[in-house]
Design an enzyme around this catalytic site. Structure first.
Site, PDB file in Angstrom:
ATOM      1  N   SER A   1       0.735  -1.262   0.099  1.00  0.00           N
ATOM      2  CA  SER A   1      -0.062  -0.068   0.069  1.00  0.00           C
ATOM      3  C   SER A   1       0.809   1.223  -0.228  1.00  0.00           C
ATOM      4  O   SER A   1       2.159   1.252   0.437  1.00  0.00           O
ATOM      5  CB  SER A   1      -0.899   0.089   1.154  1.00  0.00           C
ATOM      6  N   ASP A   2       0.407   2.262  -0.528  1.00  0.00           N
ATOM      7  CA  ASP A   2       0.851   3.442  -0.141  1.00  0.00           C
ATOM      8  C   ASP A   2       0.823   4.107   1.225  1.00  0.00           C
ATOM      9  O   ASP A   2       0.084   3.413   2.128  1.00  0.00           O
ATOM     10  CB  ASP A   2       0.389   4.828  -1.087  1.00  0.00           C
TER      11      ASP A   2
END
Length: 721
Positions: A266-267
């Site tokens: 994920s960011d």
């Protein structure tokens, strides 16, 4: 380790240990870092224990071999099974040796130099202890209001795909296990992050499936085809679902259709942001959606470690999903050779010799010179050493030329433009003053600028945006130069002296009040560690500019989005009907951009000969050969970027007016001519049809060859099927 050994290791892990591998934390959590693992203040909000930290699979944001070695060794002692951590960082356009921003690199149209920049960045990062870079960013962008346009290579899916491959090759090489000078690449942001509405950061994306596949997905696919090891989820929605929890995007397309079996991360905070998006009620549901979508690593939020154990034990999440994710993480560590050598390439002594060495800086200078784009020149450039130069503007003496995401780049290592020019010519011929700040000007500044300019032969204005005006969170609704700088131009223009503007910026700008007021404009972007020297090489003619725009410059911000590969519409504006109100047009400005995709000037002139086609018809097994002759008609050697575009005249769905299909960089001496040939195949004419099938249409096509997407010659041919 082999696959069997990795499986045995996985079987030894408790559920909590496995899920801890799926958590990434900033390095301040870990014993041995400068903060020495103190979980206090804001860190307590994650709600994690020291035991969890001891089992975490990866760390973010640590640079320096000695620090990495200390943290890794301490972690190995604390982790029950001695599983090494991955160290990751945002190495976007250089580690310590900073290259031009990626948008500028795109303007070089030089895949080999782009690859070399990634090789150098990887070498510096690896010797400093890092294993993964969060690059390349391959998001296609059509809206320069978005600040992260600086991190893209532009508006064209074909060109972006080429650069995606170059960067991945440079970062990873052929064998991550044996080559400790390389790092694993993480392509981002999947998917369509660059299509946010109004160019606003983190904003909604709403694209049709066909548009997504036709324009936005190809560059990600190119990076994966090149072997990219990781993918990062984007913050935005795709088809109404946030990417980080989007099962159709991540499981169905990325994993199943494309066959990607690497690590999906994920960011920063993107898992918990599923709540703000409105698709998750709480952190537990956010964890459920992300793991079901196939996100292997949660960056800097703790939804997984807090809620996945119970979700598994209650049967709501199958433990096989956890095992798949952890096995992918362990496999990446194995590919990097970390089980045999947890310290990998980290070497404090070698680090001192390699990082920011002269060899690396020389490549940065070359790439900066090839990334600069000459947008206008009435003959005032190149400058002559004997000319008295008034160097004026907020960037005349500024060291803020590295741009956003220049992580370990240090301004104390930077030579500003005034020093570079003074090294090039007699310093007594250079008069320097600020003239204005980025967005403010005093009467005293203005008067001093007028005074030194009145005693000069030529005025060089160093203008632009400060670094924080672009990059992540740097969206701007008004992308003209700040008013103070426009006033500076207007005041100096009254002296009737030749004026050159050098632009430092992270996006295409609305250049009203600039290009129409001065004699030359050199787009330098944020050019990196050796940028000032590279600019000076161009200003004085030691380097002939060869950069070509990888993104269009608008006439005005009201045109945006403006891009070359647009559709025709049912009522196109026609030159033969200038007074027709009922055409697709603006009443106050042209439809066309100020400077089109592919545009750039040189200090010499290139003449294109007749375009010759090998036939007027082609088939899938009989490609079309296209040949033209390019002549350097000037008095200086120069490099031309010969560009080939195609248009499908009649398609099942509407096709763009032009699409870049190939290009060739040609170096010509003064008076020299060369034949340039291209091959067009049936495969290059394919596109996504109404039913998303990827095929070509029989019928008529136009082929264009020229120096940019606007200035071309055209021929027609037919595809037979």
């Amino acid at each position: 380790m082999d696959n069997k050994q990795l499986t045995v290791l996985l079987e030894k892990m408790t559920l909590e240990e496995k899920i801890a591998q799926m958590l990434q934390l900033v390095v301040s959590y870990f014993v041995g870092s400068e903060e020495d693992g103190q979980i206090t203040g804001p860190m307590e909000s994650l709600g994690i224990s020291e035991e969890t930290v001891d089992q975490v699979g990866s760390a973010l944001g640590l640079g320096g071999a000695a620090k990495v070695i200390q943290v890794q060794q301490t972690h190995l002692k604390n982790d029950r099974l001695g599983i090494p951590m991955l160290f990751m960082a945002d190495i976007i356009h250089g580690y310590k040796t900073i290259f031009p921003i990626p948008l500028a690199i795109g303007c070089s149209w030089d895949q080999e130099l782009a690859e070399q920049s990634a090789i150098i960045a990887a070498k510096e990062a690896a010797v400093s202890g890092l294993h993964v870079t969060f690059a390349p960013m391959v998001d296609l962008v059509r809206d320069p209001r978005w600040g992260r346009v600086m991190e893209s290579t532009g508006e064209d899916p074909y060109l972006n795909s080429l650069f995606a491959r170059s960067f991945v090759r440079g970062f990873q090489g052929d064998d991550l296990t044996s080559d400790v000078n390389r790092v694993a690449a993480c392509v981002k942001h999947f998917a369509a992050y660059g299509a946010g509405e109004a160019g606003r950061e983190y904003n909604t994306v709403d694209l049709s499936e066909r548009q997504l596949r036709e324009y936005y997905l190809p560059s990600y696919k190119a990076a994966l085809d090149e072997g990219c090891e990781l993918v990062m989820t984007s913050f935005n929605t795709v088809h109404g679902s946030p990417a980080t929890g989007n099962r159709a995007l991540m499981r169905d397309l990325l994993r199943t259709e494309w066959g990607f079996d690497g690590v999906l991360i994920s960011d920063w905070g993107a898992v918990i942001e599923l709540i703000a998006h409105g698709v998750a009620e709480d952190e537990e549901q956010a964890a459920y959606l992300a793991v079901q979508a196939g996100v292997d690593i949660e960056m800097m939020t703790s939804c997984y470690v807090k809620y996945l154990p119970e979700l598994v034990r209650s049967g709501k999440v199958d433990e096989s999903l956890i095992d798949e994710a952890v096995l992918r993480i362990l496999n990446l560590k194995n590919k990097l050779g970390l089980f045999e050598n947890p310290l990998r390439g980290a070497d404090p002594l070698a680090e001192e010799e390699i990082v920011f060495c002269d060899e690396h800086r020389a490549v940065s200078r070359e790439l900066a010179s090839k990334s600069c784009v000459l947008l206008k020149n009435t003959g005032v450039l190149p400058l002559q050493p004997e000319q008295r130069v008034a160097l004026i503007g907020p960037f005349a003496q500024s060291k803020d030329i590295l741009g956003p995401w220049s992580w370990l780049g240090a301004e104390e290592d930077i030579m500003p433009l005034d020093k570079a020019i003074q090294e090039k010519i007699t310093s007594s011929n250079v008069f320097v003053t600020e003239g204005s700040g980025i967005d403010a000007m005093t009467e005293e500044q203005m008067q001093e600028a007028l005074d030194i300019a009145s005693h000069s032969d030529v005025i060089v204005l160093a203008l632009g945006e400060s670094s924080p005006m672009s990059g992540e969170g740097g969206s701007r609704s008004d992308i003209t130069l700040p008013e103070a700088q426009l006033q500076l131009i207007a005041h100096l223009q009254t002296l009737n002296k030749p004026m050159v503007v050098v632009l430092f910026n992270g996006r295409p700008l609305d250049l009203r009040g600039v290009h129409d007021q001065v004699d030359a404009v050199l787009e330098a972007w944020f050019p990196g560690s050796e940028g000032a020297s590279a600019i000076t090489d161009i200003l004085y003619g030691d380097v002939n500019p060869s950069g070509r725009l990888s993104m269009s410059f608008p006439q005005a911000v009201g045109q945006i989005p403006v891009y070359y590969n647009h559709y025709n519409t049912g009522r196109p504006k026609k030159e033969s009907e200038p007074d027709n109100r009922y055409a697709s047009q603006f009443l106050d400005i042209p439809n066309e951009p100020l400077f089109p995709f592919g545009y750039g000037l040189s200090y010499t002139e290139f003449k294109y000969g007749e375009m010759v086609l090998s036939a007027e018809e082609m088939t899938s097994d009989r490609p079309l050969q296209i040949t033209t002759t390019i002549t350097n008609t000037g008095y200086k050697a120069g490099e031309e970027v010969v560009q080939l575009y195609v248009r499908d005249i009649t398609g099942e769905v509407v096709r763009p007016m032009k699409e870049l299909k190939a290009y060739s960089k040609v170096l010509l001496q003064a008076g020299e001519c060369k034949e340039v040939s291209f091959t067009v195949t049936e495969e290059q004419l394919r596109y996504h049809h109404y039913d998303l099938s990827y095929t070509s249409d029989a019928g008529e096509f136009a082929v264009f060859v020229g120096s940019n997407s606007r200035d071309v010659v055209e021929r027609r041919f037919r595809l037979l099927k």
